[in-house]
Design a protein around this motif. Sequence first.
Motif, short mmCIF file in Angstrom:
data_model
loop_
_atom_site.label_atom_id
_atom_site.label_comp_id
_atom_site.label_asym_id
_atom_site.label_seq_id
_atom_site.Cartn_x
_atom_site.Cartn_y
_atom_site.Cartn_z
N GLU A 131 0.79 -1.00 0.02
CA GLU A 131 0.00 -0.08 0.18
C GLU A 131 0.77 1.09 -0.09
O GLU A 131 2.09 1.08 0.65
CB GLU A 131 -0.73 -0.08 1.30
N ILE A 132 0.51 2.10 -0.93
CA ILE A 132 1.24 3.51 -0.79
C ILE A 132 0.27 4.40 -0.16
O ILE A 132 -0.76 4.67 -0.66
CB ILE A 132 1.40 3.94 -2.20
N TYR A 133 0.79 5.00 1.03
CA TYR A 133 -0.04 6.25 1.76
C TYR A 133 0.98 7.13 2.06
O TYR A 133 2.04 6.88 2.70
CB TYR A 133 -0.60 5.64 2.91
N ASN A 134 0.60 8.40 1.74
CA ASN A 134 1.28 9.44 2.24
C ASN A 134 2.71 9.40 1.67
O ASN A 134 3.71 9.67 2.30
CB ASN A 134 1.14 9.88 3.36
N GLU A 135 3.28 8.97 0.38
CA GLU A 135 4.32 8.54 -0.16
C GLU A 135 5.08 7.50 0.67
O GLU A 135 6.42 7.31 0.57
CB GLU A 135 5.28 9.62 -0.40
N GLN A 136 4.50 6.70 1.49
CA GLN A 136 5.24 5.66 2.29
C GLN A 136 4.81 4.31 1.74
O GLN A 136 3.44 4.17 1.70
CB GLN A 136 5.08 5.83 3.78
N VAL A 137 5.67 3.49 1.59
CA VAL A 137 5.30 2.05 1.27
C VAL A 137 5.26 1.19 2.39
O VAL A 137 6.16 1.19 3.25
CB VAL A 137 6.38 1.44 0.28
N ARG A 138 4.03 0.60 2.44
CA ARG A 138 3.70 -0.43 3.64
C ARG A 138 3.62 -1.69 2.96
O ARG A 138 2.65 -2.34 2.33
CB ARG A 138 2.64 -0.15 4.29
N ASP A 139 4.30 -2.92 3.64
CA ASP A 139 4.13 -4.08 3.08
C ASP A 139 2.73 -4.96 3.79
O ASP A 139 2.76 -4.75 5.12
CB ASP A 139 5.24 -4.98 3.70
N LEU A 140 1.62 -5.08 2.98
CA LEU A 140 0.51 -5.41 3.72
C LEU A 140 0.61 -6.88 4.22
O LEU A 140 -0.37 -7.29 4.86
CB LEU A 140 -0.46 -5.38 2.55
N LEU A 141 1.73 -7.76 3.90
CA LEU A 141 1.75 -9.10 4.00
C LEU A 141 2.95 -9.05 5.43
O LEU A 141 3.07 -10.19 6.03
CB LEU A 141 2.40 -9.97 3.17
N SER A 142 3.15 -8.19 6.05
CA SER A 142 4.19 -8.21 7.12
C SER A 142 3.51 -7.29 8.19
O SER A 142 3.06 -6.32 8.04
CB SER A 142 5.62 -7.41 6.44
N LYS A 143 3.95 -8.11 9.29
CA LYS A 143 3.28 -7.57 10.66
C LYS A 143 4.24 -6.43 11.00
O LYS A 143 3.74 -5.28 11.45
CB LYS A 143 3.34 -8.58 11.87
#
Length: 1106
Positions: free
Chosen positions: A157-169
Amino acid sequence: MPLEAVKVAVRVRPFNQREIDRQSKLVIKMDGKMTMIYNPETPNEDPKKFSFDYSYWSHDGFDARGDGTTDPKPGSNYASQRMVFENLGQGVLNNAFEGYNCSLFAYGQTGSGKSYSMIGYGANKGIVPTTCDELFKTMATNDDPNKRYEVMFSMLEIYNEQVRDLLSKDNPKGGLNVRQNPKLGMFYVEGLKKVPVGSYSEIEKRMEQGTQSRTVASTNMNATSSRAHTVVTIIFDQIIKTDNGETKKSSTMNLVDLAGSERADSTGATGDRLKEGANINKSLSALGNVISALADLSMGKKKVMVPYRDSVLTKLLQNALGGNSKTIMIAALSPADINYDETLGTLRYADRAKKIQNKAVINESPLDKLIRELKEENEKLKRAMESGGMVIKQEAGMSSEDLERMRKQMEEEIRAQLMANQAMLEESETTQNWDQKLAAAQKETHSLDKDVSDATRKKNEIYLINLNEDPMLSGVIVHFIKDGETSIGRKDAQPMPDICLNGLSIQKVHAVLTCKKNVVELEPMSGSGPKTKVNGVPLTSKKKLTHKDRLLFGSNHLYVFLNPKNPEKSEDLPDEITWEFAQKEIAQVKGFATATGAGMSKDQLIAQEQVLEILPMVSEVNAISEELNKQKSFDVVLISAAAQENTYGAANNTTVTVKMKNLLNGNTWLWERGKFMNRRYLIQDMYQRFLDGDDLSKVTKEQDPFWEPTEDTLIGSANVFLQSLSYALDFEDKIMFTDYKGQEEGYIVIHVTPCQKDGKALEEDAFVDEPHELLGKPYHFKVTVKNGEVYKQRFSKGIQVKYRVYKDDSFTETKLVKNTLKPEFKHNKVFTFSKITKEHLEFFEGGCITFMVYGTQEDTVPDPKLLKFTTRELRQMDQGSVPTSAAVTRRNTHFALETASDQSHLKTEVLLLQRKYERLAAKERRMQDICKEWDAKPEGEKQYEPFYRAVSAVAHSSGTRLKTRVHLLNQMLKLQRKSNENMNFDRSKTTMIPEEHIMKAEKYLQEKRRQSNAEESQKHSKKSQTDDDLISLFVFGEEEDDLHNEAERNGGVVHYERVKHHHHKDLPLARSQSFVNQGQVQSKNGRVVRSAEGQRKDGSSACVLQ
Ligand SMILES: Nc1ncnc2c1ncn2[C@@H]1O[C@H](COP(=O)(O)OP(=O)(O)O)[C@@H](O)[C@H]1O
Ligand SMILES: [Mg+2]
């Protein structure tokens, strides 16, 4: 290499419930590949036409099957999920098997159907799951022993120019890094989890995991899911044994559900001093720029820079957009008139995207070669590392620190690259390796089963299920309630609560659920009281929960309580509780009227929608203000159309604004909705930085979204209606001005006087009988703002009045009067219409001048006593200073201002009547004089002819027939009634026509009757008496025509039950008593009525109130 254009499809969804309630109009039509859009403002104009590879009509013409999926009705062109998959998804699949990269984007405003097309809801599976399903089905048909497949799945997911791995805790603070592979030039996300998957159901579980992760993040971190881009990537490798060793065909499929495309400027953020700071969706605007540049390139333009590097999203999708990929865009369209601008924007975007040309190649190469190259590359990198990084040329102006920083950065890049290469090597090297990895991943996937919601448990156990504003994220988080106690609180509490919530306004131990024999009670823990709500009501003590109750913890955690073992529910609730339903309820408890559908104007419905949207945001911003101790408080404020100043003729709607108040000195600011949304985003961002441990003390006030320079505040406004001008009469009044809540804040004395060019008074007989006599002539009038009074001490610093006449571009301002609450403005100005037009007359008849009273605010030093309090305490004190129940009623009365305007309207009317009456009286005197003269003449000189001429000249001079007045009075009553109907709350609380005006009107009419009795014949007198009585009925709200018709039919008697509005239950008796007069009848229930004729027809009551 063959060039291939991006394939573009558009799809229009059905109306949603809100749009149906609002009786929305459909603005989209489709015909084959053509999509047409009609401008609701100009429905007769030709529509704008666009043509795409596919135009999907999913608006209507379908039947629902038992499982919820849809089929086209015979003969309809309805496009179902299946059809969309067959056209688009199947192509993706075929390309993947051939070894092409594929990309699929969904673009459109929030709520337009992006997720429906991509992911789907329930049985209506979207392109992504169906494609994955088909992928595995096709793989299963392979019987070539020399071919094997490897599938890997990732979701970010990209939110506010930050990338979050949705499969990682655990995602690192600030998100994952996006890096560029120096050799291939491609960007990738460092450390992104790529999970080997062996079946469709594994993908399904991983998608659920990702969705859950999005839900948790959006709730805990106060993020709005519609601002995020979700990217699902499937890497599909085919390894084929040949005589020369193995080759690998690799296809990367990017499936992108983009953030909502609604533009911030459409909501009015453009005026905000901080609008640049809130790059609300940098990625999305960068995507727009990339598409434009690529479209230009394809059209043959030279020297176009494609700005891939401008955002995270465009970096990651570089290939998908301008390179080696077969790309499809699906643009989701909202069908309703209200979304016209956004939908047209989407169509234009799609139209540009279809011009892009890509060059997709089959990614196939011998495995040996791949491995060899990777190894070589790794060696090179290692050597570079050992030699202390790349050589960096020191440029002019670079300090040794700069150099060191660059060197470090470079080193890090190399290290990351090494690791990425290493991972790729491992992936590629052996089959065995793959099998092991897959097995490990499957084990992990399998263990997810415990987390994902369990359908059978839901049937038998008591649980909470989440609600989210994004329907895709609703119903994703489930907490089962065990027997005994279940604690709810923050993770850092000791012992750790059973249900851990994070984020704003959540206490360590927030609340406790107790379950005994299937009966569940909820108890707020100390301090959390107002931060826990059940069905919108703050929870003060232990409460038994009922099936389908709505629970809100803190400012964002909204759940439905479900008790299948005890499913009796309290009220008649809808089958499915939605986020909107729960928000409406919260709004209602806060005092915002939220009636639906019938009887509400479109303007009101839209305002209501905006309130529902903005209220939770305001609560959230208040919570952040408390947490960061910003000493500011926020409140939703509705400003009715009547309370807004506007150029004459321009459309005006109720606007939803947010008031920010400085709790230390009482200064206030009003923010438009768009500006507030912008600020809220910055405030969220600031809060996130606070959570991340950033030092916020370095934020200057110019950068602080909570800060605003002081500005003059609008104390209140007053409308002056101008009918008197259309009779060339002057108007003078002391008018109350009211704030946006309709609360009186003071008065100003205003004159509006028709005058000569130089402002001098007109002559006595400048009076006109009919407004149209003014047409085509020049007209001058003078506006005088004499003096006034403001009630609140805090506005004594300076007071100024501003107003705008007709279509003036700018405001006329009085001088600023300082240090008083009773300013003497002594302002006057002459306005000139060089030639009166019909529109000018309409302005006189229906328009008004809004006088806006402004107070100067100063950034005063706060009272040191106040500084000791926390923002939370200050807010409580601030709220405490207003009696809550009154505050609640007042919120609803934002239409009260219309009533206030009506009063001013009424005053004008009465004044007009008085003026006309004076004229009539003068006429009467004149007639009497003529008669006296006649009497005085000796009999021989009495000549009938001149006498008749004199009398009829006087008689016909006025033209002020009672009818006109009746009409006027009726008009204003209609207005009054309308404004009452607008207020969907207790009518008895509203201001009815002020008694004194009714008395005045009544007095005038009595006068008139006496006069006509004296002057006219018996027959006429009867008629005018009827007219009088009709007027008193108008005051009860009857229509003139109805009354006349009824009177005619019934020998001059009006039976009350025969007329429409006879049951004015709310009209207080006291008011009716002002009509106590001859011919009234006291009815059984005490209400005062009388016949239209004023007489009982047969000696008994002719009109009985039913
Ligand atoms: N083609 C469609 N047919 C039926 N319902 C749809 C369709 N497209 C969207 N919807 C409904 O509209 C709502 C919003 O759609 P969604 O896909 O979540 O919008 P977005 O992802 O663009 O914000 C959902 O409730 C969804 O079920
Ligand atoms: Mg969505």
